[in-house]
Design a protein around this motif. Structure first.
Motif, PDB file in Angstrom:
ATOM      1  N   ASP A   1       0.703  -1.238   0.071  1.00 42.64           N
ATOM      2  CA  ASP A   1       0.204  -0.120   0.173  1.00 42.64           C
ATOM      3  C   ASP A   1       0.855   1.147   0.069  1.00 42.64           C
ATOM      4  O   ASP A   1       0.530   2.200  -0.634  1.00 42.64           O
ATOM      5  CB  ASP A   1      -0.788  -0.006   1.095  1.00 42.64           C
ATOM      6  CG  ASP A   1      -0.395  -0.336   2.500  1.00 42.64           C
ATOM      7  OD1 ASP A   1       1.035  -0.593   2.501  1.00 42.64           O
ATOM      8  OD2 ASP A   1      -0.837  -0.088   3.526  1.00 42.64           O
ATOM      9  N   LEU A   2       1.860   1.228   0.818  1.00 41.20           N
ATOM     10  CA  LEU A   2       2.756   2.511   0.848  1.00 41.20           C
ATOM     11  C   LEU A   2       3.189   2.823  -0.579  1.00 41.20           C
ATOM     12  O   LEU A   2       3.755   3.690  -1.204  1.00 41.20           O
ATOM     13  CB  LEU A   2       3.960   2.141   1.790  1.00 41.20           C
ATOM     14  CG  LEU A   2       3.334   2.262   3.231  1.00 41.20           C
ATOM     15  CD1 LEU A   2       4.194   1.846   4.479  1.00 41.20           C
ATOM     16  CD2 LEU A   2       2.663   3.444   3.635  1.00 41.20           C
ATOM     17  N   GLN A   3       4.027   1.469  -1.126  1.00 44.52           N
ATOM     18  CA  GLN A   3       4.690   1.677  -2.586  1.00 44.52           C
ATOM     19  C   GLN A   3       3.642   2.212  -3.554  1.00 44.52           C
ATOM     20  O   GLN A   3       3.977   2.967  -4.438  1.00 44.52           O
ATOM     21  CB  GLN A   3       5.296   0.198  -2.954  1.00 44.52           C
ATOM     22  CG  GLN A   3       6.234  -0.115  -2.080  1.00 44.52           C
ATOM     23  CD  GLN A   3       7.362   0.349  -2.296  1.00 44.52           C
ATOM     24  OE1 GLN A   3       7.659   1.292  -3.213  1.00 44.52           O
ATOM     25  NE2 GLN A   3       8.429   0.048  -1.496  1.00 44.52           N
ATOM     26  N   ALA A   4       2.474   1.842  -3.378  1.00 43.23           N
ATOM     27  CA  ALA A   4       1.275   2.351  -4.468  1.00 43.23           C
ATOM     28  C   ALA A   4       1.061   3.995  -4.175  1.00 43.23           C
ATOM     29  O   ALA A   4       1.278   4.691  -5.016  1.00 43.23           O
ATOM     30  CB  ALA A   4       0.118   1.659  -4.286  1.00 43.23           C
ATOM     31  N   GLN A   5       0.847   4.243  -3.026  1.00 42.91           N
ATOM     32  CA  GLN A   5       1.028   5.637  -2.592  1.00 42.91           C
ATOM     33  C   GLN A   5       2.442   6.534  -2.958  1.00 42.91           C
ATOM     34  O   GLN A   5       2.149   7.633  -3.338  1.00 42.91           O
ATOM     35  CB  GLN A   5       0.682   5.881  -1.043  1.00 42.91           C
ATOM     36  CG  GLN A   5       0.473   7.280  -0.607  1.00 42.91           C
ATOM     37  CD  GLN A   5       0.354   7.377   0.854  1.00 42.91           C
ATOM     38  OE1 GLN A   5       0.248   6.205   1.481  1.00 42.91           O
ATOM     39  NE2 GLN A   5      -0.043   8.388   1.565  1.00 42.91           N
ATOM     40  N   LEU A   6       3.165   5.969  -2.862  1.00 37.57           N
ATOM     41  CA  LEU A   6       4.549   6.682  -3.357  1.00 37.57           C
ATOM     42  C   LEU A   6       4.676   6.882  -4.785  1.00 37.57           C
ATOM     43  O   LEU A   6       4.761   7.889  -5.105  1.00 37.57           O
ATOM     44  CB  LEU A   6       5.817   5.678  -3.042  1.00 37.57           C
ATOM     45  CG  LEU A   6       7.050   6.144  -3.283  1.00 37.57           C
ATOM     46  CD1 LEU A   6       7.389   7.770  -2.713  1.00 37.57           C
ATOM     47  CD2 LEU A   6       8.368   5.235  -3.104  1.00 37.57           C
ATOM     48  N   GLN A   7       4.001   5.886  -5.521  1.00 34.76           N
ATOM     49  CA  GLN A   7       4.087   5.950  -7.054  1.00 34.76           C
ATOM     50  C   GLN A   7       2.912   7.318  -7.278  1.00 34.76           C
ATOM     51  O   GLN A   7       3.332   8.064  -8.132  1.00 34.76           O
ATOM     52  CB  GLN A   7       3.587   4.612  -7.696  1.00 34.76           C
ATOM     53  CG  GLN A   7       4.599   3.798  -7.696  1.00 34.76           C
ATOM     54  CD  GLN A   7       4.169   2.488  -8.290  1.00 34.76           C
ATOM     55  OE1 GLN A   7       3.125   2.360  -8.747  1.00 34.76           O
ATOM     56  NE2 GLN A   7       4.982   1.277  -8.192  1.00 34.76           N
ATOM     57  N   LYS A   8       2.000   7.171  -6.762  1.00 39.73           N
ATOM     58  CA  LYS A   8       0.962   8.301  -6.844  1.00 39.73           C
ATOM     59  C   LYS A   8       1.571   9.604  -6.471  1.00 39.73           C
ATOM     60  O   LYS A   8       1.542  10.565  -7.335  1.00 39.73           O
ATOM     61  CB  LYS A   8      -0.331   8.037  -5.928  1.00 39.73           C
ATOM     62  CG  LYS A   8      -1.302   9.190  -6.182  1.00 39.73           C
ATOM     63  CD  LYS A   8      -2.422   9.025  -5.269  1.00 39.73           C
ATOM     64  CE  LYS A   8      -3.589  10.065  -5.283  1.00 39.73           C
ATOM     65  NZ  LYS A   8      -4.715   9.696  -4.307  1.00 39.73           N
ATOM     66  N   LEU A   9       2.396   9.686  -5.349  1.00 42.27           N
ATOM     67  CA  LEU A   9       2.730  11.079  -5.169  1.00 42.27           C
ATOM     68  C   LEU A   9       3.825  11.537  -5.947  1.00 42.27           C
ATOM     69  O   LEU A   9       4.034  12.797  -6.219  1.00 42.27           O
ATOM     70  CB  LEU A   9       3.422  11.073  -3.700  1.00 42.27           C
ATOM     71  CG  LEU A   9       2.262  10.870  -2.544  1.00 42.27           C
ATOM     72  CD1 LEU A   9       2.958  10.574  -1.196  1.00 42.27           C
ATOM     73  CD2 LEU A   9       1.446  11.906  -2.476  1.00 42.27           C
ATOM     74  N   GLN A  10       4.659  10.499  -6.684  1.00 40.99           N
ATOM     75  CA  GLN A  10       5.666  10.855  -7.630  1.00 40.99           C
ATOM     76  C   GLN A  10       5.032  11.455  -8.806  1.00 40.99           C
ATOM     77  O   GLN A  10       5.560  12.436  -9.643  1.00 40.99           O
ATOM     78  CB  GLN A  10       6.378   9.607  -7.817  1.00 40.99           C
ATOM     79  CG  GLN A  10       7.347   9.272  -6.750  1.00 40.99           C
ATOM     80  CD  GLN A  10       8.223   8.039  -6.891  1.00 40.99           C
ATOM     81  OE1 GLN A  10       7.676   7.132  -7.737  1.00 40.99           O
ATOM     82  NE2 GLN A  10       9.128   7.793  -6.452  1.00 40.99           N
ATOM     83  N   VAL A  11       3.774  10.779  -9.384  1.00 37.55           N
ATOM     84  CA  VAL A  11       3.265  11.576 -10.385  1.00 37.55           C
ATOM     85  C   VAL A  11       2.690  12.967 -10.101  1.00 37.55           C
ATOM     86  O   VAL A  11       2.813  13.813 -11.184  1.00 37.55           O
ATOM     87  CB  VAL A  11       1.872  10.767 -10.812  1.00 37.55           C
ATOM     88  CG1 VAL A  11       0.985  11.124 -11.665  1.00 37.55           C
ATOM     89  CG2 VAL A  11       2.523   9.271 -11.456  1.00 37.55           C
ATOM     90  N   VAL A  12       2.208  13.159  -9.051  1.00 38.77           N
ATOM     91  CA  VAL A  12       1.825  14.241  -8.532  1.00 38.77           C
ATOM     92  C   VAL A  12       3.001  15.444  -8.643  1.00 38.77           C
ATOM     93  O   VAL A  12       2.849  16.572  -9.025  1.00 38.77           O
ATOM     94  CB  VAL A  12       1.023  14.671  -7.201  1.00 38.77           C
ATOM     95  CG1 VAL A  12       0.742  15.460  -6.840  1.00 38.77           C
ATOM     96  CG2 VAL A  12      -0.071  13.658  -7.371  1.00 38.77           C
ATOM     97  N   GLU A  13       4.123  14.860  -8.222  1.00 37.64           N
ATOM     98  CA  GLU A  13       5.178  15.711  -8.129  1.00 37.64           C
ATOM     99  C   GLU A  13       5.828  16.119  -9.612  1.00 37.64           C
ATOM    100  O   GLU A  13       6.149  17.319  -9.848  1.00 37.64           O
ATOM    101  CB  GLU A  13       6.336  15.183  -7.269  1.00 37.64           C
ATOM    102  CG  GLU A  13       7.499  15.732  -7.146  1.00 37.64           C
ATOM    103  CD  GLU A  13       8.712  15.404  -8.279  1.00 37.64           C
ATOM    104  OE1 GLU A  13       9.641  16.231  -8.379  1.00 37.64           O
ATOM    105  OE2 GLU A  13       8.526  14.417  -8.638  1.00 37.64           O
ATOM    106  N   GLU A  14       5.830  15.223 -10.526  1.00 32.98           N
ATOM    107  CA  GLU A  14       6.048  15.421 -11.733  1.00 32.98           C
ATOM    108  C   GLU A  14       5.214  16.362 -12.469  1.00 32.98           C
ATOM    109  O   GLU A  14       5.801  17.337 -13.128  1.00 32.98           O
ATOM    110  CB  GLU A  14       6.135  14.137 -12.653  1.00 32.98           C
ATOM    111  CG  GLU A  14       7.298  13.208 -12.167  1.00 32.98           C
ATOM    112  CD  GLU A  14       7.116  11.688 -12.985  1.00 32.98           C
ATOM    113  OE1 GLU A  14       6.244  11.634 -13.708  1.00 32.98           O
ATOM    114  OE2 GLU A  14       7.814  11.049 -12.421  1.00 32.98           O
TER     115      GLU A  14
END
Length: 384
Positions: free
Chosen positions: A116-129
Motif C-alpha cells: 500500500d505504501l509503495q502504491a501511494q509513493l507512485q501516486k505522489l511521484q506522479v503528482v510531483e512530476e
C-alpha cells in the motif's frame, strides 16, 4: 612398765628414720629424688633456663613487594546490545535472520508488507512530476510578466508539498524494514516467516561481543585508589584461566543503599571465550608497592595499637608500631621499625622488657610477592 614403753617408742622412731633414708630419699645428684623422677632436665623451648636468656626465633625486618587487592563479584556485558522490535505492525514478507551468526551493520534482517505504501509513493511521484512541469511553465511566464509573483509562489508551494509527501511515504516504507544497527552476532529469533507482528513483538537480540564490558562495585573507601586505566584480573565459571581488563569508566556518585562505587572495565574478547551475562570474580589491585613486613605472629595486639619485641644487644625491647595491610602470614609495618631490625617471632609470652634473649633461629619469608585480599570487602553487582 613405763620404762619399757619408752624404750619401744624410741626403737620404732629410729627404725622409721633408717627405713626412710634407705628406701625413699635419693642420693644427691641422682634422679628420682624429691620432686619426682620426671623433672625437666633443662629449660623448655622458648623458655628461660636457670639464670639464662630466653631462647626465641627471630625475623629480620625487610622490604617486600606487597599487593593490596579487593575481591568483588561482577558481570560481563556485551559492548553493544539491542533487542530488535518492529516500529510498525505488519506481516513479515522477508526474514534474513540466521540464528547465532554474525551480521554486518546495515544488513536487512526483516521486511514487512508495504504494498500500500509503495502504491501511494507512485501516486505522489506522479503528482510531483506534474507540479514540476507547471512550475517550469509558470516560471517562464513570470519572466515575461504573464503572471504575478503571488501566483508563481503558490505553484512553488504546491511542488514543495508534493516533495514533502513523497519523503513522508518513503519514511513509512523504511519503518517496515529492520536493519542491523551495528555489526555483531544475532541471537535466537522469536518469529517466523508470514507472522503478523506489532511494535511489542521481540524479533531477536543483537550483541557485539568482540569486546565486552565488565561491571562490578567496590567499597567507597577504595574509590580514590582506582583510576581510568587501572588493570583488573577476573575469572569466570567453568574456566581456570585468568582474564584481564582495563577500567575505562567510573560512576561519579556512590550508591546510597550499599555505599559502593560502580566501575566498568573494557575486556578484549577476540577469542570469543567470554559470554555476556556471565558471572565474574574480580581482583582489583588497589596498591602494589614495596613495604616493610614482619610475620603475623610477631605482632602483639594492644588496646590502642600494636607492639613487637625488638631484640637489641641481646635484650628484649617492646616497640609500638603502626600496621597497614595484612594477610594470614605477613603484616605491613608503616611506622616504628626500620629495615634490618630483628623482631622475636616465638616465645613472646616469656619475654619481659630488658630481659636477656638468645636467638635460636632466624625465620624467612617466601620470596614471592603475596597479595593481600580484603575478603570482607567482597561486593556484588546486579546482573543485567
Amino acid at each position: 612398765m613405763k620404762r619399757w614403753v619408752s624404750i619401744s617408742l624410741i626403737v620404732l622412731v629410729l627404725g622409721g628414720v633408717i627405713a626412710y633414708n634407705k628406701f625413699f630419699k635419693s642420693k644427691p645428684g641422682e634422679p628420682g629424688g624429691v620432686g619426682g623422677r620426671g623433672g625437666a632436665a633443662g629449660p623448655a623451648a622458648g623458655g628461660r633456663g636457670p639464670g639464662g636468656p630466653t631462647a626465641v626465633n627471630a625475623f629480620v625486618v625487610v622490604f617486600q613487594n606487597l599487593k593490596d587487592e579487593v575481591v568483588a563479584s561482577g558481570s560481563l556485558v556485551a559492548a553493544e546490545q539491542v533487542d530488535i522490535y518492529p516500529e510498525v505492525s505488519g506481516r513479515i514478507v522477508q526474514l534474513n535472520i540466521r540464528e547465532g551468526q554474525p551480521v554486518s551493520k546495515g544488513t536487512l534482517l526483516l521486511k514487512l508488507y508495504d504494498g500500500d505504501l509503495q502504491a501511494q509513493l507512485q501516486k505522489l511521484q506522479v503528482v510531483e512530476e506534474n507540479n514540476r512541469r507547471i512550475e517550469e511553465r509558470n516560471k517562464r511566464l513570470l519572466e515575461r510578466g504573464g503572471i504575478s509573483q503571488q501566483e508563481y509562489d503558490i505553484i512553488v508551494t504546491n511542488l514543495k508539498g508534493a516533495l514533502a509527501d513523497i519523503e513522508i511515504t518513503r519514511a513509512a516504507i523504511r519503518r517496515t524494514e529492520i536493519r542491523a544497527p551495528f555489526s555483531g552476532t544475532i541471537g535466537l529469533r522469536n518469529v517466523s516467516m508470514g507472522a503478523v507482528v506489532t511494535p511489542n513483538t521481540l524479533i531477536a537480540r543483537l550483541q557485539q561481543t568482540s569486546s565486552m564490558k565488565l561491571d562490578f562495585s567496590i567499597p567507597e573507601k577504595y574509590g580514590l585508589a582506582v583510576n581510568v586505566g587501572s588493570k583488573v584480573d577476573f575469572q569466570v565459571g567453568g574456566s581456570d584461566k585468568t582474564f584481564q581488563g582495563a577500567v575505562y569508566a567510573i560512576e561519579p556518585g556512590v550508591e546510597e543503599a550499599t555505599r559502593n562505587l560502580r566501575i566498568r572495565a573494557r575486556v578484549n574478547n577476540s577469542t570469543s571465550a567470554l559470554r555476556p551475562g556471565a558471572f565474574a570474580k574480580v581482583n582489583l589491585v588497589i596498591r602494589n608497592d614495596r613495604a616493610l613486613v614482619v610475620p603475623t605472629q610477631s605482632v602483639i595486639p594492644q588496646t590502642r595499637g600494636s607492639q613487637v619485641v625488638v631484640i637489641k644487644n641481646g635484650k628484649a625491647a617492646f616497640q609500638d608500631v603502626k600496621i597497614g595491610i595484612r594477610n594470614a602470614s605477613i603484616v605491613q609495618i608503616t611506622a616504628g621499625l626500620q629495615q634490618g631490625d630483628t623482631v622475636a617471632t616465638t616465645g613472646l609470652i616469656f619475654l619481659r622488657p630488658d630481659a636477656p634473649v638468645k636467638v635460636a633461629k632466624i625465620d624467612k619469608l617466601s620470596g614471592k610477592s603475596q597479595p593481600v585480599k580484603a575478603a570482607s570487602d567482597t561486593t556484588n553487582v546486579t546482573m543485567r
